[in-house]
Structure formats: C-alpha cells, structure tokens
Design a protein around this motif. Structure first.
Motif, PDB file in Angstrom:
ATOM      1  N   LEU A   1       3.989   0.908  -7.046  1.00 52.88           N
ATOM      2  CA  LEU A   1       3.323   1.695  -6.010  1.00 52.88           C
ATOM      3  C   LEU A   1       2.164   0.894  -5.419  1.00 52.88           C
ATOM      4  O   LEU A   1       1.313   0.388  -6.147  1.00 52.88           O
ATOM      5  CB  LEU A   1       2.796   3.010  -6.602  1.00 52.88           C
ATOM      6  CG  LEU A   1       3.845   3.888  -7.291  1.00 52.88           C
ATOM      7  CD1 LEU A   1       3.187   5.108  -7.908  1.00 52.88           C
ATOM      8  CD2 LEU A   1       4.931   4.304  -6.291  1.00 52.88           C
ATOM      9  N   GLU A   2       2.132   0.783  -4.105  1.00 54.99           N
ATOM     10  CA  GLU A   2       1.078   0.049  -3.412  1.00 54.99           C
ATOM     11  C   GLU A   2      -0.007   1.025  -2.974  1.00 54.99           C
ATOM     12  O   GLU A   2       0.250   1.914  -2.156  1.00 54.99           O
ATOM     13  CB  GLU A   2       1.645  -0.675  -2.192  1.00 54.99           C
ATOM     14  CG  GLU A   2       2.458  -1.915  -2.524  1.00 54.99           C
ATOM     15  CD  GLU A   2       1.605  -3.009  -3.163  1.00 54.99           C
ATOM     16  OE1 GLU A   2       0.401  -3.070  -2.862  1.00 54.99           O
ATOM     17  OE2 GLU A   2       2.159  -3.793  -3.951  1.00 54.99           O
ATOM     18  N   PRO A   3      -1.232   0.908  -3.497  1.00 51.83           N
ATOM     19  CA  PRO A   3      -2.311   1.819  -3.096  1.00 51.83           C
ATOM     20  C   PRO A   3      -2.623   1.700  -1.607  1.00 51.83           C
ATOM     21  O   PRO A   3      -2.582   0.607  -1.035  1.00 51.83           O
ATOM     22  CB  PRO A   3      -3.506   1.356  -3.937  1.00 51.83           C
ATOM     23  CG  PRO A   3      -2.895   0.603  -5.088  1.00 51.83           C
ATOM     24  CD  PRO A   3      -1.663  -0.038  -4.542  1.00 51.83           C
ATOM     25  N   GLN A   4      -2.915   2.827  -0.987  1.00 51.45           N
ATOM     26  CA  GLN A   4      -3.258   2.842   0.426  1.00 51.45           C
ATOM     27  C   GLN A   4      -4.764   2.669   0.598  1.00 51.45           C
ATOM     28  O   GLN A   4      -5.563   3.391  -0.002  1.00 51.45           O
ATOM     29  CB  GLN A   4      -2.828   4.153   1.082  1.00 51.45           C
ATOM     30  CG  GLN A   4      -3.052   4.178   2.587  1.00 51.45           C
ATOM     31  CD  GLN A   4      -2.750   5.535   3.170  1.00 51.45           C
ATOM     32  OE1 GLN A   4      -3.194   6.545   2.646  1.00 51.45           O
ATOM     33  NE2 GLN A   4      -1.989   5.573   4.243  1.00 51.45           N
ATOM     34  N   ARG A   5      -5.153   1.717   1.446  1.00 54.32           N
ATOM     35  CA  ARG A   5      -6.572   1.469   1.702  1.00 54.32           C
ATOM     36  C   ARG A   5      -7.203   2.700   2.347  1.00 54.32           C
ATOM     37  O   ARG A   5      -6.583   3.381   3.164  1.00 54.32           O
ATOM     38  CB  ARG A   5      -6.735   0.264   2.617  1.00 54.32           C
ATOM     39  CG  ARG A   5      -6.191  -1.030   2.025  1.00 54.32           C
ATOM     40  CD  ARG A   5      -7.199  -1.689   1.112  1.00 54.32           C
ATOM     41  NE  ARG A   5      -8.283  -2.310   1.888  1.00 54.32           N
ATOM     42  CZ  ARG A   5      -9.321  -2.907   1.325  1.00 54.32           C
ATOM     43  NH1 ARG A   5      -9.434  -2.948   0.006  1.00 54.32           N
ATOM     44  NH2 ARG A   5     -10.262  -3.464   2.073  1.00 54.32           N
ATOM     45  N   GLN A   6      -8.461   2.968   1.968  1.00 49.99           N
ATOM     46  CA  GLN A   6      -9.169   4.145   2.449  1.00 49.99           C
ATOM     47  C   GLN A   6     -10.205   3.750   3.502  1.00 49.99           C
ATOM     48  O   GLN A   6     -10.861   2.710   3.379  1.00 49.99           O
ATOM     49  CB  GLN A   6      -9.868   4.848   1.286  1.00 49.99           C
ATOM     50  CG  GLN A   6      -8.930   5.240   0.158  1.00 49.99           C
ATOM     51  CD  GLN A   6      -7.935   6.302   0.580  1.00 49.99           C
ATOM     52  OE1 GLN A   6      -8.290   7.460   0.767  1.00 49.99           O
ATOM     53  NE2 GLN A   6      -6.680   5.907   0.726  1.00 49.99           N
ATOM     54  N   HIS A   7     -10.343   4.580   4.524  1.00 50.21           N
ATOM     55  CA  HIS A   7     -11.275   4.315   5.609  1.00 50.21           C
ATOM     56  C   HIS A   7     -12.452   5.286   5.502  1.00 50.21           C
ATOM     57  O   HIS A   7     -12.270   6.498   5.450  1.00 50.21           O
ATOM     58  CB  HIS A   7     -10.583   4.459   6.962  1.00 50.21           C
ATOM     59  CG  HIS A   7      -9.484   3.467   7.172  1.00 50.21           C
ATOM     60  ND1 HIS A   7      -9.685   2.227   7.749  1.00 50.21           N
ATOM     61  CD2 HIS A   7      -8.162   3.514   6.842  1.00 50.21           C
ATOM     62  CE1 HIS A   7      -8.547   1.566   7.786  1.00 50.21           C
ATOM     63  NE2 HIS A   7      -7.603   2.314   7.237  1.00 50.21           N
ATOM     64  N   VAL A   8     -13.655   4.737   5.484  1.00 48.43           N
ATOM     65  CA  VAL A   8     -14.879   5.526   5.373  1.00 48.43           C
ATOM     66  C   VAL A   8     -15.714   5.291   6.624  1.00 48.43           C
ATOM     67  O   VAL A   8     -15.929   4.144   7.034  1.00 48.43           O
ATOM     68  CB  VAL A   8     -15.690   5.141   4.114  1.00 48.43           C
ATOM     69  CG1 VAL A   8     -16.941   6.003   4.004  1.00 48.43           C
ATOM     70  CG2 VAL A   8     -14.828   5.289   2.868  1.00 48.43           C
ATOM     71  N   HIS A   9     -16.180   6.379   7.221  1.00 45.29           N
ATOM     72  CA  HIS A   9     -16.958   6.299   8.460  1.00 45.29           C
ATOM     73  C   HIS A   9     -18.275   7.033   8.277  1.00 45.29           C
ATOM     74  O   HIS A   9     -18.318   8.124   7.705  1.00 45.29           O
ATOM     75  CB  HIS A   9     -16.176   6.932   9.619  1.00 45.29           C
ATOM     76  CG  HIS A   9     -16.964   7.070  10.876  1.00 45.29           C
ATOM     77  ND1 HIS A   9     -17.423   5.990  11.582  1.00 45.29           N
ATOM     78  CD2 HIS A   9     -17.397   8.167  11.549  1.00 45.29           C
ATOM     79  CE1 HIS A   9     -18.087   6.414  12.641  1.00 45.29           C
ATOM     80  NE2 HIS A   9     -18.096   7.741  12.637  1.00 45.29           N
TER      81      HIS A   9
END
Length: 245
Positions: free
Chosen positions: A223-231
């Motif tokens: 499973l490839e972790p999905q990068r998270q976007h923080v704003h």
C-alpha cells in the motif's frame, strides 16, 4: 470681565479615540500570509465488516461471534501499530419469507463493523491481507490522515505568519519606509486532509472470490501512503512610519 463658563478639570489630558484604520501619521498596512505543505500521512484508517448468515438465529450469532473474535485477534496482534480500535455497529436482522402468510423467518443476517487506525503502514499491509483472507469478511480503506495535533499544522501556521511579515516588509520597502508595530493577527483557518478520502483499497474474503489453497498464505498488500496537504492562512495588520510620497 470674562464670563464664568463653569468648572473645568485642568488636569485631564485630551485623549484621541483609537480608530480602526490608518491615519497619515500612522498609516496601516494589511497583508495575507499563506502556507501550503505536502507531508506524509501519520495514520491509516480501515473498516472491517464481518458477516454471518443462516436459518438458525443462534447459529448465525455464534458464527458472527467467532468471526468477529478472529478479526479482533488479528488486529490486536499488531500491538502498538494499532492506535485505535472500536466496534462501531452490530446488527442481527431476520429476513422473512416473501410468500409466507405468517411471520416465518427465512434466514438471519448478522453484521459487525470494526474500525481500526494504524501508524505502521507495513503492518497495515499485512493486516489488510490477513483480514481479507477470512471468511465473509470485508475490508475497506485505507483512509490516510494526520493527527489533529500533528506538527505539520504548527509548521504551516508559523510559515503563514512569516510570509505575512515578509510581505508587509516588501510593501513598506516599496514606499521607502519601515514597519513600526503589529496591530492585529487573525487566523483565517488551518485546513488539512483529515477526512480526505483517497482512492480506496477494497478487499473481500476468499468466500466471495475464488478460494486459494489452504496452505498458501497470500502475500501482504503493498500500500502506497497518500501525501497529505496542509494549508494555513493568516491576515496581519501593521503600522508603518509615514512614507515620503
């Protein structure tokens, strides 16, 4: 003779009411600061659905109990990799015969929903594979996310403030003047991808798909972790020395 105009307080200094806007003597500048980060997820959440079905209510409940216990055993076997584990729903539903004149039960359906959160993504692949290999067990997920107190949120907020200060200084430099004071700093909201649902990995048990040989254990899912976007975003207001225009 000068007329008497009434008593006066000679010791009370004259005050100038504060105004929410700039003046020629103390001009104000308002800027916005933003930050966008892309970071690795910290938590992966999966949901496990264990089912049972049979004509006998007691046997259906027994089967459901055994399958639920086995699923929980597999999850708990991963120790500290599991940060949160809960049973979110349990249902036992009778299905009535369609053509029966009375309330004759045709079959019973049992269902248990389990939610698990893991911080070890290697263990996550092993667990989802083992769970999907159970009879009448479905796995949904993973849903990747950050913890509410993740350092990524603090970093984004700090970067947004620094950008606001830098932007205000650039405006002041363009007027050949300098900032003198911070008047207001407003947080317009920090957003992350806590509830963002990525592409799901759905696995069903071999009771649904073709059964594999009993002595052939499936390889763990990669499973490839999905990068998270923080704003993060702030609005800052400063005063500056009057420029020469």
């Amino acid at each position: 003779m000068t007329p008497d105009t009434g008593p006066t307080d000679r010791h009370t200094p004259a005050t100038t009411p504060a105004v929410p806007y700039g003046t020629p003597a103390t001009p104000r500048i308002a800027v916005r600061g933003e930050a966008h980060l892309e970071v690795d997820p910290e938590i992966a959440r999966i949901t496990i659905t264990v089912t049972a079905r049979g004509k006998d209510r007691r046997q259906t409940l027994t089967d459901l109990t055994h399958r639920n216990a086995r699923a929980l055993e597999l999850v708990k076997a991963h120790g500290d990799a599991v940060e949160h584990l809960e049973t979110s729903a349990l249902t036992i539903t009778p299905e009535l015969s369609r053509h029966s004149r009375g309330e004759r039960t045709r079959t019973h359906h049992g269902l248990v929903h389990i939610t698990a959160e893991l911080n070890d993504f290697t263990a996550l692949g092993e667990l989802t594979t083992a769970l999907a290999d159970l009879d009448l067990t479905r796995v949904d997920g993973p849903w990747w996310t950050l913890r509410p107190d993740s350092p990524a949120h603090r970093t984004a907020r700090q970067q947004a403030v620094r950008e606001a200060v830098q932007r205000a200084r650039e405006y002041a430099d363009a007027l050949d003047t300098t900032l003198t004071a911070l008047v207001e700093l407003a947080d317009t909201g920090t957003e992350g991808t806590h509830a963002q649902v990525p592409q799901s990995t759905r696995a069903r048990s071999r009771a649904v798909y073709a059964a594999a040989p009993a002595d052939d254990e499936p390889a763990p899912l990669d499973l490839e972790p999905q990068r998270q976007h923080v704003h993060a975003q702030v609005v800052a207001r400063f005063t500056m020395a009057p420029p020469r225009l």
